[in-house]
Design a protein around this motif. Sequence first.
Motif, PDB file in Angstrom:
ATOM      1  N   SER A  20       0.160  -0.352  -0.714  1.00 14.72           N
ATOM      2  CA  SER A  20       1.275   0.483  -1.164  1.00 14.72           C
ATOM      3  C   SER A  20       2.422  -0.377  -1.660  1.00 14.72           C
ATOM      4  N   ALA A  23       1.501  -1.924  -5.070  1.00 15.92           N
ATOM      5  CA  ALA A  23       1.631  -0.998  -6.203  1.00 15.92           C
ATOM      6  C   ALA A  23       3.085  -0.920  -6.656  1.00 15.92           C
ATOM      7  N   ALA A  24       4.005  -0.803  -5.701  1.00 19.67           N
ATOM      8  CA  ALA A  24       5.426  -0.746  -6.050  1.00 19.67           C
ATOM      9  C   ALA A  24       5.900  -2.075  -6.651  1.00 19.67           C
ATOM     10  N   GLY A  27       4.615  -2.339 -10.135  1.00 19.71           N
ATOM     11  CA  GLY A  27       5.396  -1.462 -11.014  1.00 19.71           C
ATOM     12  C   GLY A  27       6.672  -2.145 -11.491  1.00 19.71           C
ATOM     13  N   GLN A  85      -7.408  -0.580 -10.992  1.00 20.05           N
ATOM     14  CA  GLN A  85      -6.422  -0.095 -10.033  1.00 20.05           C
ATOM     15  C   GLN A  85      -5.098  -0.844 -10.180  1.00 20.05           C
ATOM     16  N   GLY A  89      -1.571   0.806 -11.223  1.00 17.20           N
ATOM     17  CA  GLY A  89      -0.353   0.634 -10.437  1.00 17.20           C
ATOM     18  C   GLY A  89       0.793   0.092 -11.273  1.00 17.20           C
ATOM     19  N   VAL A  93       2.772   3.810 -11.284  1.00 19.21           N
ATOM     20  CA  VAL A  93       3.429   4.067 -10.003  1.00 19.21           C
ATOM     21  C   VAL A  93       4.886   4.497 -10.196  1.00 19.21           C
ATOM     22  N   ASN A  94       5.569   3.929 -11.178  1.00 19.15           N
ATOM     23  CA  ASN A  94       6.960   4.330 -11.422  1.00 19.15           C
ATOM     24  C   ASN A  94       7.063   5.735 -12.002  1.00 19.15           C
ATOM     25  N   ALA A  98       5.403   6.165  -5.429  1.00 15.19           N
ATOM     26  CA  ALA A  98       4.455   5.416  -4.602  1.00 15.19           C
ATOM     27  C   ALA A  98       3.606   6.339  -3.732  1.00 15.19           C
ATOM     28  N   PHE A 101       0.973   8.187  -5.873  1.00 12.27           N
ATOM     29  CA  PHE A 101       0.066   7.189  -6.433  1.00 12.27           C
ATOM     30  C   PHE A 101      -0.923   6.709  -5.377  1.00 12.27           C
ATOM     31  N   VAL A 102      -0.408   6.314  -4.231  1.00 14.95           N
ATOM     32  CA  VAL A 102      -1.287   5.822  -3.172  1.00 14.95           C
ATOM     33  C   VAL A 102      -2.134   6.960  -2.610  1.00 14.95           C
ATOM     34  N   THR A 105      -4.925   7.507  -4.950  1.00 12.25           N
ATOM     35  CA  THR A 105      -5.794   6.339  -4.855  1.00 12.25           C
ATOM     36  C   THR A 105      -6.675   6.410  -3.616  1.00 12.25           C
TER      37      THR A 105
END
Length: 150
Positions: A20, A23-24, A27, A85, A89, A93-94, A98, A101-102, A105
């Motif tokens: 997580s 991903a942020a 982004g 993936q 992300g 993700v933005n 988050a 998105f997660v 996923t």
Amino acid sequence: MNANAGWIIPFIILGGALQSCGAAMNGQLNKHVVNPWLASAISFALITFFFAGATLIHPNPLPSQHDLAELPWWAVVGGLVGAVQVYAGLTLVNKVGAGPFVGFTVTAALISSLLIDHFGWFRMQAHPLNTGRVVGSLLLVGGISLIAKF
């Protein structure tokens, strides 16, 4: 599971939590680098250097000729599959946040994992679908629907 491997589940949980964060972070990398292809290359370059360094520190075991001869052609594609993936992300993700998105996923990963288990794809030991697994999947779909809506 090996009784001496009490670190396995906590490490998997840590990996999920860090996914997580990753991903942020990716982004923001994309936001500031601007080009998602370059941002992806930067992300993977760091991964490559990390694991190349780890291999230099811990070079053994190395694969034998037999190991390499038995390697299925699709086994080396796993990193490229993971790149989808990472790219998602970086670029999405933005836009969705988050949490959603997660959530999407994890839900997609779990459902596809259940199919992999059920059919024994990729040489995995088969674990047939059952009512508990199906209900759990439906609960995940319901949960991500709520997270995405609110």
